[in-house]
Design an enzyme around this catalytic site. Structure first.
Site, mmCIF file in Angstrom:
data_model
loop_
_atom_site.group_PDB
_atom_site.id
_atom_site.type_symbol
_atom_site.label_atom_id
_atom_site.label_comp_id
_atom_site.label_asym_id
_atom_site.label_seq_id
_atom_site.Cartn_x
_atom_site.Cartn_y
_atom_site.Cartn_z
ATOM 1 N N LYS A 1 -72.881 36.456 -60.053
ATOM 2 C CA LYS A 1 -71.961 37.522 -59.684
ATOM 3 C C LYS A 1 -72.608 38.456 -58.677
ATOM 4 C CE LYS A 1 -71.586 41.317 -62.196
ATOM 5 N NZ LYS A 1 -72.608 42.244 -61.661
ATOM 6 N N ASN B 1 -54.085 65.442 -69.402
ATOM 7 C CA ASN B 1 -54.282 66.894 -69.440
ATOM 8 C C ASN B 1 -54.893 67.386 -70.741
ATOM 9 O OD1 ASN B 1 -53.378 67.390 -66.891
ATOM 10 N ND2 ASN B 1 -51.396 68.239 -67.488
ATOM 11 N N LYS C 1 -80.829 39.938 -57.694
ATOM 12 C CA LYS C 1 -81.615 41.154 -57.556
ATOM 13 C C LYS C 1 -82.564 41.008 -56.368
ATOM 14 C CE LYS C 1 -79.988 43.155 -61.314
ATOM 15 N NZ LYS C 1 -79.256 44.431 -61.308
ATOM 16 N N ASP D 1 -73.629 42.043 -57.646
ATOM 17 C CA ASP D 1 -73.813 43.298 -58.357
ATOM 18 C C ASP D 1 -72.746 44.257 -57.856
ATOM 19 O OD1 ASP D 1 -74.950 44.946 -60.233
ATOM 20 O OD2 ASP D 1 -76.991 44.647 -59.518
ATOM 21 N N LYS E 1 -80.344 44.577 -56.254
ATOM 22 C CA LYS E 1 -78.891 44.720 -56.153
ATOM 23 C C LYS E 1 -78.454 45.069 -54.738
ATOM 24 C CE LYS E 1 -78.090 47.881 -59.227
ATOM 25 N NZ LYS E 1 -77.260 48.811 -60.033
ATOM 26 N N HIS F 1 -65.725 44.580 -63.888
ATOM 27 C CA HIS F 1 -67.005 45.265 -64.047
ATOM 28 C C HIS F 1 -66.720 46.718 -64.379
ATOM 29 C CE1 HIS F 1 -71.069 46.681 -63.407
ATOM 30 N NE2 HIS F 1 -71.465 45.422 -63.355
#
Length: 461
Positions: free
Chosen positions: A192, A112, A167, A194, A169, A288
């Site tokens: 890994k 807060n 790639k 993406d 992705k 990630h």
């Protein structure tokens, strides 16, 4: 209302608070909003809102309540620095096992107080955890040593793990995705997902898992080397995450220890990280941090820094977390990020405001990604001082002029160049994949090694 008489005590000494072992200490950069109280008054209101207080005195407050007030104990108004001591009794603990939770830590220290009307901004830059509280966190159950073991390397200083992100992705169907994995694995170690890859309609999760399993086995047979894959199991639902993880382990069978589980820890939150850590304690937990820049970016004056995020990740049990490229890649970062890498790997380390002893808690591996390629790596390793890490270079591998396998080899050769203390241009003359990286990334080559064209006798790309 001026609450500084209750929620501030500038006579407290930080060394005494640390020796007492009963307080979490947090350092913030804070600026009061014009037209409200002075710096100390605003800091005290911030401390009240972060612990036992509100904007008025309430009749239910008793002596015990006052005994667990968070207290401002140090201010440096010239530099907008505010330090607050939080009694560890304030933090929520699990009913089932008494363990600590990052959700409670965040709710108090960065909850807060971020929306207070008299605070123009406040950002946490560091925190200290006393031994009694630190021991209540899970910490990592697996480390980079487990990956080195799978790769057949020494479990001490096992070195650089060459990785990539497939790639594009999004947009690859299962078989083309698996084919790209196979290509990279002919030269590299680790792949890994993406962060958005999961169970898209054009790439069903189970079909992709089966295809990647087959590609890994083919690559291992071809190269005679073990390979690793980090699967994204992130989901809103605990049961969905567990179901994904169980299917992966069932499919990979005897290669189950070749698999890590990736969790988008910032967007999915501490509950998702803890789900993976507790449901799959034998798997490498890959944190990630997609989305973190919304609060950690130097452009944002609220929230907390990437350093704080990484330190929390170690407490939660992340085996590895993306730590940026220290300014050597495409994402925001700076050379000072080295302190972040040391904080999560060492048992005793200094942050920007506090020293932390980790009491033997397992380390968290820095995972480097974001615009890296072979040409940028020697400078990166120089800055960090070692190469015991995972690097996941997407464009740096598949942007190589000779393809993913050559890109992977160029990354490995870049580390070999750095370890040998060699001049990169001279080293490239005897290492074809590294040399072709100069042609693949000519803009970087021109910026980092201005005479490369003449030395390597290569034409402009």
């Amino acid at each position: 209302m001026d609450q500084s008489s209750r929620y501030a005590n500038l006579n407290l000494k930080e060394s005494d608070l640390i020796a007492g072992g009963r307080h979490v200490l947090c350092a913030y950069i804070m600026k009061p909003k014009d037209g409200f109280g002075n710096f100390l008054q605003t800091a005290a209101h911030f401390s009240a809102e972060s612990s036992t207080g509100t904007n008025v005195e309430v009749s239910t407050t008793d002596d015990f309540t006052r005994g667990v007030d968070a207290l401002v104990y140090e201010i440096d108004e010239a530099n907008n620095v505010m330090k607050i001591a939080y009694p560890i009794e304030l933090f929520d603990r699990n009913v089932i096992d008494g363990r600590a939770m990052i959700a409670s830590f965040l709710t108090l220290t960065i909850g807060n107080n971020q929306g207070m009307g008299d605070v123009e901004y406040a950002k946490m830059h560091d925190f200290y955890v006393p031994p009694a509280y630190l021991r209540l966190f899970d910490g990592p159950s697996t480390t980079i040593r487990d990956l080195w073991r799978v790769l057949g390397r020494p479990v001490v200083d096992g070195g650089f793990i060459v990785g990539t992100i497939i790639k594009p992705k999004l947009g690859l169907r299962p078989q083309p995705f698996a084919d790209a994995c196979y290509d990279f694995w002919l030269g590299g170690d680790f792949i890994k997902n993406d962060e958005p890859q999961g169970n898209q309609v054009f790439a069903p999760f189970k079909e992709t898992v089966r295809a990647v399993n087959e590609a890994m086995r083919r690559a291992q047979d071809k190269t005679g080397e073990p390979k690793l894959f980090s699967f994204n199991i992130t989901a809103d639902d605990h049961y969905e995450m567990v179901a994904r993880g169980e299917y992966i382990l069932e499919t990979f069978a005897d290669n189950a220890d070749h698999v890590a589980f990736l969790v988008d820890g910032y967007v999915a939150g501490p509950a998702a990280v803890t789900t993976a850590r507790r449901a799959f304690p034998k798997q490498y937990l890959h944190y990630h941090r997609a989305g973190h820049g919304a609060v950690t970016s130097p452009q944002s004056k609220r929230g907390y820094t990437a350093f704080v995020l990484s330190k929390m990740a170690r407490l939660q049990g992340a085996s590895g977390i993306h730590t940026g490229t220290m300014g050597f890649g495409k994402m925001e970062g700076e050379a000072a990020d080295r302190a972040m890498a040391y904080m999560i790997t060492e048992d005793s380390a200094d942050g920007p405001f506090f020293h932390q002893e980790w009491l033997g808690m397992n380390p968290t591996t820095p995972i480097i990604s974001g615009g890296m390629n072979a040409l940028r790596m020697p400078g990166f390793f120089d800055n960090l001082g070692h190469s015991n890490l995972i690097m996941t270079a997407g464009g740096g591998a598949f942007g190589h002029i000779d393809g993913g396998a050559a890109g992977a080899k160029s990354l490995r050769q870049a580390e070999q160049c750095w370890k040998a203390g060699a001049d990169p241009v001279e080293f490239a003359k005897d290492h074809r994949e590294f040399a072709r990286a100069f042609e693949s990334f000519p803009h970087d080559a021109d910026a980092l090694y201005p005479n490369w064209r003449n030395s390597l006798k290569l034409a402009a790309a």
